[in-house]
Scaffold this motif. Structure first.
Motif, PDB file in Angstrom:
ATOM      1  N   UNK A  20      13.962   1.184  -1.706  1.00 44.38           N
ATOM      2  CA  UNK A  20      14.135   2.344  -0.537  1.00 44.38           C
ATOM      3  C   UNK A  20      14.229   1.691   0.857  1.00 44.38           C
ATOM      4  N   UNK A  21      13.105   0.656   0.849  1.00 48.24           N
ATOM      5  CA  UNK A  21      13.038   0.034   2.165  1.00 48.24           C
ATOM      6  C   UNK A  21      14.376  -0.630   2.851  1.00 48.24           C
ATOM      7  N   UNK A  22      15.401  -0.907   2.023  1.00 43.79           N
ATOM      8  CA  UNK A  22      16.662  -1.326   2.660  1.00 43.79           C
ATOM      9  C   UNK A  22      17.695  -0.111   2.813  1.00 43.79           C
ATOM     10  N   UNK A  23      17.397   1.142   2.364  1.00 47.77           N
ATOM     11  CA  UNK A  23      18.330   2.026   2.267  1.00 47.77           C
ATOM     12  C   UNK A  23      18.148   2.989   3.645  1.00 47.77           C
ATOM     13  N   UNK A  24      19.271   3.080   4.311  1.00 46.24           N
ATOM     14  CA  UNK A  24      19.317   3.933   5.295  1.00 46.24           C
ATOM     15  C   UNK A  24      19.897   5.452   4.953  1.00 46.24           C
ATOM     16  N   UNK A  25      20.583   5.578   4.115  1.00 46.85           N
ATOM     17  CA  UNK A  25      20.953   6.975   3.680  1.00 46.85           C
ATOM     18  C   UNK A  25      22.109   6.733   2.591  1.00 46.85           C
ATOM     19  N   UNK A  26      22.488   7.655   1.729  1.00 43.94           N
ATOM     20  CA  UNK A  26      23.469   7.907   0.471  1.00 43.94           C
ATOM     21  C   UNK A  26      24.437   8.990   1.177  1.00 43.94           C
ATOM     22  N   UNK A  27      25.728   8.563   0.452  1.00 44.50           N
ATOM     23  CA  UNK A  27      26.898   9.572   0.772  1.00 44.50           C
ATOM     24  C   UNK A  27      27.993   9.420  -0.334  1.00 44.50           C
ATOM     25  N   UNK A  28      28.679  10.448  -0.087  1.00 40.97           N
ATOM     26  CA  UNK A  28      29.952  10.372  -1.178  1.00 40.97           C
ATOM     27  C   UNK A  28      31.138  10.575  -0.246  1.00 40.97           C
TER      28      UNK A  28
END
Length: 686
Positions: free
Chosen positions: A573-581
């Protein structure tokens, strides 16, 4: 008394007292009339002396006792604190640290400190400054007579005895200086081969640097040995030159009689480099100490009401390993609870989850230690480097109480040493240069630590000359890191990042401080091995700042579980900005790379199934699930098949055989017993 029973406690407490002495001595140099500081130092020295005497380490106790006498003279007003006197006291502390280290490595703690003890005695008697001043003219007149001896290393009494006795038995003593070729690759191997040659024809009684430093390649191209042999100098030279990659061999025949006469004045010669500055301070250094002002009395006194207990780090590691197994089983129970949908089981699992979460926080906090443990050793190092380079440096430490996992603390010291030495040597200018540029003659180096989210940031900044863009580009092009065409399109930030390339150093001159051609790639590799990252920014004539980002802990991390065909992967999670489709129609092409428009920025797409060569079991549909990840200022979109959800997992190493797997930092065991690989997002960015 059984020493082994108390040895670990003695070593730990000795280190604490030595660190306390170092810290307070540095403050005393800036506030020489502060009696409370002197009392703190005296208290640490007295305790250390008592412990050493009790444990039977007489050399350590004797040197500490002599330091006590000097501190007592300062406290009683007999002697005033001066820079030259502090050099001798710091030299004493260096010896004490070396003795404790030797004891820690199963040694006897013995060390030749005769010269230092003599200096301390003269300081106590008030004759140290007078004697140095009195020998100035003598040393200058006899300078030409010492040309022979100046080329030789100092010999202690034992070594002089060996040299004298060997001459009576028909042996000749040679001082041999060996210089390796600049293109020598394995320096330690060449040193070993030279030693193998000379030990067949005689006996080596001394080497400079030490054997340990030579084995670790902690030297430039030259090293020297003192050899006892019956062979002639020409024969010795011929045999050494048979070893390949040797540039030159210089042999001096040692005259033992002349050497003995020379060593009688060794103590005074040790101080000759300080003479010019001492001549101006002789009178003031012999004046009594003035009464302490109220302002200097404001020293934070020791003594804490917190109750503590010492615990071996191995016990904490064992506790952490056991808890990691609990976390894995907790995940399995949560999965079973979801499948069975039993209310009693669900409530029990939820309660266990809350309790284990609290337990996890307690265990992690037990492993957290302040970065102060690492930062504390730097003021002393900076003082020594500043004097060596004839620079004025003010080191400011901010956020020393910031806490990090003990595992990270143990590994972060060397990279910080490299960055600090780099800032002092390359960054901060000489006082006269700073004055011409309308700057304060005293350069400022700041070491700062702070928390941000699940990370700790450590910054090393200076107000020096900054980084020369053109100089970095020229070196990068010369070393083949980039091409001339690529250099024209790079931003300043991208140019500075080139400093982390392997073997890239902008130093004009190789020195013991920095600029050995190693560059900053070693720092980058070490930080990234800890799951962190390092960046650099600079402004000409304003300064440079290195920023290190580190995880709070290395063992239990929060991840997003994603599915790639029938396989499960974990993205931190420390590398993730956001998720999307996104739709397939939203994907564009630019420079032969699939990209998307993410909030006005062009972001490249990386298909993880293709990257990891996951067996294809079903066709992709019109919609794609993506995870936006970041490394510094760079952003990328990772294409996955579906999202499973967030989870805390235990990071397990893949082992030595799989240590070089691309973009995989480890693995974890999920609740259903399945193994999931953990994606190393940093490796995905070029």
């Amino acid at each position: 008394m059984e020493k082994n029973q108390y040895l670990d406690m003695f070593i730990e407490e000795s280190k604490e007292h030595l660190q306390s002495m170092n810290d307070h001595l540095l403050k005393l140099e800036n506030n020489p009339k502060d009696s409370l500081l002197i009392s703190e130092i005296f208290r640490s020295a007295h305790t250390l002396k008592g412990m050493a005497a009790t444990m039977g380490y007489e050399d350590l106790a004797s040197l500490t006792h002599q330091m006590e006498n000097v501190l007592d003279s300062i406290r009683n007003g007999t002697v005033t604190v001066s820079s030259q006197m502090m050099d001798v006291v710091f030299e004493s502390v260096d010896h004490l640290e070396a003795m404790v280290t030797d004891i820690e490595n199963s040694g006897d703690g013995k060390r030749n400190v005769i010269s230092t003890v003599q200096k301390l005695e003269k300081i106590e008697q008030g004759t140290f400054i007078n004697e140095v001043a009195a020998t100035v003219e003598v040393m200058k007149e006899e300078e030409s007579d010492h040309t022979y001896n100046n080329q030789l290393p100092p010999f202690d009494d034992f070594e002089l005895t060996v040299l004298s006795q060997s001459r009576e038995q028909g042996f000749q003593a040679y001082y041999i200086n060996v210089c390796l070729r600049e293109d020598c690759i394995l320096k330690a191997a060449r040193v070993y081969m030279v030693f193998e040659v000379v030990e067949k024809i005689g006996e080596v009684i001394k080497s400079q640097p030490t054997v340990e430093q030579l084995e670790e390649e902690n030297f430039e191209l030259e090293f020297s040995i003192t050899l006892l042999t019956k062979d002639s100098a020409n024969e010795v030279e011929a045999k050494i030159l048979k070893v390949s990659e040797i540039d030159s061999v210089n042999i001096i025949t040692i005259d033992v009689d002349q050497l003995s006469n020379h060593d009688k004045n060794e103590t005074a010669k040790d101080n000759i480099s300080e003479v010019d500055s001492l001549e101006n301070n002789i009178t003031s250094d012999l004046n009594p100490v003035e009464p302490t002002s109220e302002k200097n009395n404001k020293v934070q006194q020791g003594g804490s009401l917190n109750k503590t207990i010492r615990v071996n780090i191995e016990r904490l590691d064992s506790l952490m390993n056991l808890f990691e197994e609990i976390v894995i089983d907790r995940g399995r129970l949560e999965k079973i609870s979801q499948d069975l949908k039993n209310n009693d089981l669900t409530e029990t699992v939820e309660h266990m989850t809350r309790i284990s979460g609290d337990l996890q926080n307690i265990i992690l906090n037990m492993r957290m230690v302040p970065v102060e443990q690492v930062f504390n050793r730097f003021p002393r190092m900076v003082r020594g480097l500043a004097k060596e380079l004839n620079k004025k440096i003010n080191l400011e430490i901010i956020g020393a109480d910031t806490e990090l996992d003990r595992t990270v603390i143990d590994e972060i010291g060397d990279p910080l040493v490299h960055l600090l030495r780099n800032s002092i040597d390359h960054g901060i200018e000489k006082p006269d240069v700073r004055k011409r540029n309308n700057k304060n003659e005293e350069g400022k180096v700041t070491l700062k630590a702070y928390h941000s989210g699940n990370h700790v940031f450590i910054e090393v900044s200076d107000d020096g000359a900054g980084i020369y863009r053109e100089k970095v580009l020229q070196k990068a092009i010369k070393n083949g890191v980039i091409s001339k065409e690529q250099s024209d399109s790079l931003t300043d930030k991208q140019v500075y990042e080139l400093l982390f390339s392997s073997g890239l150093s902008t130093a004009d001159k190789i020195s013991d401080i920095s600029g050995r051609g190693v560059g900053l790639d070693v720092v980058k590799n070490k930080i990234e091995s800890l799951g962190g990252s390092v960046t650099v920014d600079s402004e000409r004539n304003k300064g440079t700042i290195f920023s290190i980002q580190l995880p709070l802990t290395l063992s239990i991390i929060s991840v997003m579980l994603v599915e790639l065909q029938d396989e499960i992967y974990a993205i931190p999670l420390s590398s993730i900005i956001e998720t999307a489709i996104i739709k397939e129609s939203e994907i564009m092409a630019a420079h032969n790379q699939r990209v998307i428009d993410f909030r006005g920025s062009v972001v490249p797409i990386i298909d993880l199934s293709t990257l990891f060569k996951v067996p294809k079991v079903r066709e992709a549909d019109e919609y794609h699930s993506i995870v936006i990840v970041r490394k510094g200022d760079q952003i990328a979109a990772l294409v996955v098949d579906s999202f499973i959800g967030q989870q805390e997992i235990v990071l397990k190493a893949l082992g030595n055989y799989l240590s070089s797997v691309f973009a995989i930092s480890g693995a974890t065991i999920l609740g259903n017993g399945q193994v999931a690989l953990i994606v190393d997002c940093n490796s995905l960015f070029k």
